[in-house]
Design a protein around this motif. Structure first.
Motif, short mmCIF file in Angstrom:
data_model
loop_
_atom_site.label_atom_id
_atom_site.label_comp_id
_atom_site.label_asym_id
_atom_site.label_seq_id
_atom_site.Cartn_x
_atom_site.Cartn_y
_atom_site.Cartn_z
N LEU A 79 -25.70 47.65 13.16
CA LEU A 79 -26.60 47.08 14.16
C LEU A 79 -27.68 48.07 14.53
CD1 LEU A 79 -25.87 44.22 14.91
CD2 LEU A 79 -23.76 45.48 14.62
N ILE A 80 -27.31 49.33 14.64
CA ILE A 80 -28.28 50.36 14.98
C ILE A 80 -29.29 50.56 13.85
CG2 ILE A 80 -28.54 52.83 15.39
CD1 ILE A 80 -25.93 52.74 16.96
N LEU A 81 -28.80 50.66 12.64
CA LEU A 81 -29.70 50.85 11.50
C LEU A 81 -30.68 49.69 11.40
CD1 LEU A 81 -27.33 52.26 8.71
CD2 LEU A 81 -29.07 53.48 10.04
N ILE A 82 -30.15 48.48 11.56
CA ILE A 82 -31.01 47.31 11.47
C ILE A 82 -32.03 47.29 12.61
CG2 ILE A 82 -31.05 44.79 11.63
CD1 ILE A 82 -28.36 44.75 10.19
N SER A 83 -31.59 47.69 13.78
CA SER A 83 -32.51 47.75 14.91
C SER A 83 -33.65 48.73 14.66
CB SER A 83 -31.77 48.16 16.18
OG SER A 83 -30.82 47.18 16.54
N GLN A 119 -33.67 51.66 24.80
CA GLN A 119 -34.20 50.52 24.07
C GLN A 119 -33.15 50.02 23.07
OE1 GLN A 119 -37.92 51.83 22.47
NE2 GLN A 119 -38.71 49.75 22.13
N LEU A 120 -32.54 50.97 22.38
CA LEU A 120 -31.49 50.64 21.42
C LEU A 120 -30.32 49.97 22.12
CD1 LEU A 120 -31.38 53.70 19.01
CD2 LEU A 120 -31.86 51.32 18.42
N GLN A 121 -29.97 50.51 23.26
CA GLN A 121 -28.84 49.96 23.98
C GLN A 121 -29.07 48.50 24.35
OE1 GLN A 121 -27.69 52.10 27.55
NE2 GLN A 121 -25.57 51.43 27.29
N ARG A 122 -30.29 48.19 24.75
CA ARG A 122 -30.61 46.80 25.07
C ARG A 122 -30.61 45.93 23.82
NH1 ARG A 122 -33.96 49.34 28.74
NH2 ARG A 122 -35.69 49.42 27.26
N MET A 123 -31.16 46.46 22.72
CA MET A 123 -31.26 45.66 21.50
C MET A 123 -29.89 45.34 20.91
SD MET A 123 -34.47 47.33 19.43
CE MET A 123 -34.54 46.13 18.11
N VAL A 124 -29.04 46.36 20.87
CA VAL A 124 -27.74 46.17 20.23
C VAL A 124 -26.85 45.25 21.05
CG1 VAL A 124 -25.64 47.34 19.48
CG2 VAL A 124 -27.86 48.33 18.96
N GLY A 125 -27.07 45.25 22.36
CA GLY A 125 -26.28 44.34 23.19
C GLY A 125 -25.34 45.08 24.09
N SER A 146 -21.59 50.52 24.67
CA SER A 146 -21.53 51.48 25.78
C SER A 146 -22.34 52.72 25.40
CB SER A 146 -20.08 51.88 26.04
OG SER A 146 -19.54 52.54 24.92
N LYS A 147 -22.75 53.45 26.42
CA LYS A 147 -23.52 54.67 26.15
C LYS A 147 -22.71 55.63 25.27
CE LYS A 147 -24.71 55.66 30.45
NZ LYS A 147 -25.36 56.38 31.57
N ARG A 148 -21.44 55.64 25.54
CA ARG A 148 -20.56 56.53 24.79
C ARG A 148 -20.63 56.26 23.29
NH1 ARG A 148 -15.50 56.74 22.71
NH2 ARG A 148 -14.25 58.57 23.10
N MET A 149 -20.44 54.99 22.93
CA MET A 149 -20.43 54.64 21.52
C MET A 149 -21.82 54.75 20.90
SD MET A 149 -17.41 54.43 20.92
CE MET A 149 -17.66 54.15 19.17
N LEU A 150 -22.85 54.43 21.69
CA LEU A 150 -24.20 54.56 21.17
C LEU A 150 -24.49 56.01 20.83
CD1 LEU A 150 -26.86 53.31 20.43
CD2 LEU A 150 -27.58 53.46 22.81
N THR A 151 -24.17 56.90 21.77
CA THR A 151 -24.38 58.33 21.53
C THR A 151 -23.61 58.79 20.30
OG1 THR A 151 -24.59 58.71 23.90
CG2 THR A 151 -24.12 60.62 22.52
N GLN A 152 -22.35 58.42 20.26
CA GLN A 152 -21.49 58.85 19.17
C GLN A 152 -22.00 58.40 17.81
OE1 GLN A 152 -17.02 57.58 18.44
NE2 GLN A 152 -17.17 58.90 20.22
N THR A 153 -22.36 57.13 17.74
CA THR A 153 -22.82 56.58 16.47
C THR A 153 -24.16 57.20 16.06
OG1 THR A 153 -21.78 54.49 17.12
CG2 THR A 153 -23.22 54.44 15.20
N LEU A 154 -25.04 57.37 17.02
CA LEU A 154 -26.33 57.99 16.73
C LEU A 154 -26.14 59.42 16.21
CD1 LEU A 154 -28.47 56.76 19.76
CD2 LEU A 154 -28.80 56.16 17.35
N ARG A 155 -25.20 60.14 16.80
CA ARG A 155 -24.95 61.51 16.35
C ARG A 155 -24.49 61.52 14.89
NH1 ARG A 155 -27.29 62.49 19.81
NH2 ARG A 155 -27.08 63.81 21.64
N GLN A 156 -23.57 60.63 14.59
CA GLN A 156 -23.06 60.56 13.22
C GLN A 156 -24.18 60.27 12.23
OE1 GLN A 156 -19.95 57.61 13.12
NE2 GLN A 156 -18.37 59.17 12.93
N LEU A 157 -24.98 59.30 12.58
CA LEU A 157 -26.07 58.92 11.69
C LEU A 157 -27.08 60.06 11.54
CD1 LEU A 157 -26.63 55.23 12.87
CD2 LEU A 157 -25.66 56.01 10.71
#
Lengths: 143, 143
Positions: B50-54, B64-70, B73-84
DNA sequence: CAGCATCCGTTATGATACTG
DNA sequence: CAGTATCATAACGGATGCTG
């Protein structure tokens, strides 16, 4: 479709033209409503791909699969095979011998999914050096 | 390579010609040794795609990403962004404004992975009816 | 705004023992 | 042989509160 019915929620479409599906707000990852999510989840599961790839070279029996895949437990092998069977990707045939033998094979649907999967693994092969380097650089910076 | 160093283990190659890599016994899914496994794991993770597609439609800021993805949580968004970011698929740029803003964007590597992923989601779109029917049939039989 | 730290429930996976 | 059942644990993911 990566969508979820979420009544009363505003729906904004993202990259619909590119992705071929709408991508609304809400939780687009809700399983059971989103088959794309289902497929992606399967792909991410630990043993699914190994089993599918193993079956690509022809039908196999339970214990044969267990040896091919490596150190998978009977529990996980059974579970993963059931899921794949339920999804229609593999078939299960019981031969009433004694002791019984069971043969698993790819269905046409199962064979067809291997093509896009091969694309993905191929990408991974081609770019794993890039990824490895990126990680080394990243890990070097944060310490 | 879907491989694992497993000293003293016999190695049998499976479908090497088809898959472009050897597939030995042992646990071919050990991460850290197998980049294919890494990529597959990412794909299967709940928010990665979802993040990559966004980000495919252009750079985005954190909120902005947090709103787009739906409802991530901030936790998972941060974590996933870090990994990527660690994998070199996205870049992270901090603008020292007040309050700070951070922009995430696809790298060339990140853009390139969207192609094989699109193949897979496309397959899922094309066959989700088959899968749904297979499940109904299967579930009908076991009750 | 963009995180990080903490707590905590859910799910995934593994080890082991038992059965038709 | 091809499972099933049970138990234990580790990884995943969400909620909340705090900070520069």
């Amino acid at each position: 479709m990566i969508t979820r019915e979420h009544e009363g929620n505003p729906v904004r479409s993202l990259s619909g033209a590119v992705w071929g599906f709408d991508f609304p707000e809400g939780a687009p990852t809700d399983p059971g409503v989103c088959p794309v999510r289902d497929v992606l989840d399967r792909v991410g599961q630990k043993w699914t791909l190994l089993i599918l790839i193993s079956l690509d070279s022809g039908p196999k029996r339970f214990s044969q699969l267990q040896r091919m895949v490596g150190d998978i437990s009977k529990r996980m092998l059974t579970q993963t095979l059931r899921q794949l069977e339920r999804d229609g990707l593999i078939s299960r045939t019981v031969y009433p011998t004694k002791p019984p033998s069971v043969e698993y094979a790819l269905t046409l649907l199962g064979e067809s999914v291997l093509a896009p999967i091969a694309q993905l693994t191929s990408w991974a092969e081609d770019h794993h050096d890039d990824i490895r380097q990126a990680r080394e650089k990243f890990d070097g910076l944060i310490e």
